[in-house]
Design an enzyme around this catalytic site. Structure first.
Site, PDB file in Angstrom:
ATOM      1  CG  ASP A  70      -0.303   0.186   2.535  1.00 53.74           C
ATOM      2  OD1 ASP A  70       0.953   0.247   2.582  1.00 53.74           O
ATOM      3  OD2 ASP A  70      -1.017   0.295   3.546  1.00 53.74           O
ATOM      4  CB  CYS A 118       1.098  -2.366   4.744  1.00 58.26           C
ATOM      5  SG  CYS A 118       0.914  -3.429   6.179  1.00 58.26           S
ATOM      6  CB  THR A 174       2.403  -2.438  10.989  1.00 55.70           C
ATOM      7  OG1 THR A 174       1.168  -2.881  10.392  1.00 55.70           O
ATOM      8  CG2 THR A 174       2.200  -1.080  11.642  1.00 55.70           C
ATOM      9  CG  HIS A 231      10.222 -24.925  11.772  1.00 59.13           C
ATOM     10  ND1 HIS A 231      10.356 -24.841  13.133  1.00 59.13           N
ATOM     11  CD2 HIS A 231      11.381 -25.490  11.322  1.00 59.13           C
ATOM     12  CE1 HIS A 231      11.527 -25.349  13.510  1.00 59.13           C
ATOM     13  NE2 HIS A 231      12.180 -25.733  12.417  1.00 59.13           N
ATOM     14  CG  HIS A 240       8.321 -28.713  10.602  1.00 61.01           C
ATOM     15  ND1 HIS A 240       7.992 -28.113  11.799  1.00 61.01           N
ATOM     16  CD2 HIS A 240       9.646 -29.007  10.697  1.00 61.01           C
ATOM     17  CE1 HIS A 240       9.056 -28.034  12.572  1.00 61.01           C
ATOM     18  NE2 HIS A 240      10.084 -28.575  11.925  1.00 61.01           N
TER      19      HIS A 240
END
Ligand code: RB5
Length: 142
Positions: A7, A64, A66, A97, A133
């Site tokens: 963004d 973005c 964060t 993993h 996993h």
């Protein structure tokens, strides 16, 4: 092919990541945004996640402010495993993993130097393939 999206909050870091991918000779597709004007991150998260899940692109990178909104939105697409990483250890572990197929980054959290090392780690680390996993990953979608 690597799907990349951001963004406005991630636009600047995305330009640095695209330059890095180009320098490394890695093919990418930029799903936008294409300017720093305010826009809504889910649109780009969904476009990148669908490109990865549908097989058009092997991996995705979403940026973005964060990285949180992008990872939340991408993970709504079945088959998407988006991992928000702020360090190289997490980027390595989420490939080994979780077989994460999308990396989410916060441009207002990590600087460009660290972000590029996280991208490098994410793109060069393989899934371990270990049964425990693989089993846990399949349980995510149940
Ligand atoms: C945009 O201001 C910001 O909310 C967005 O880039 C992101 O951080 C959301 O999770």
């Amino acid at each position: 092919m690597i799907a990349v999206g951001s963004d406005h909050g991630g636009f600047g870091l995305k330009q640095e990541i695209l330059a890095y991918l180009k320098e490394k000779g890695l093919e990418y597709r930029d799903f936008g945004c294409f300017e720093e004007k305010s826009c809504d991150y889910p649109e780009f998260a969904h476009a990148v996640a669908h490109a990865v899940v549908d097989g058009a692109c092997e991996k995705g990178i979403l940026i973005c402010g964060t990285g949180i909104g992008m990872s939340m939105a991408a993970n709504k697409v079945p088959g998407a495993r988006a991992a928000l990483c702020g360090d190289c250890f997490s980027a390595q572990m989420t490939r080994e993993h979780n077989n994460a197929n999308i990396l989410a980054l916060g441009a207002r959290v990590v600087g460009p130097g660290l972000a590029l090392k996280i991208v490098e780690t994410f793109l060069t680390t393989d899934f371990s393939g270990e049964e425990r996993h693989a089993r846990r990953i399949s349980q995510i979608e149940e």
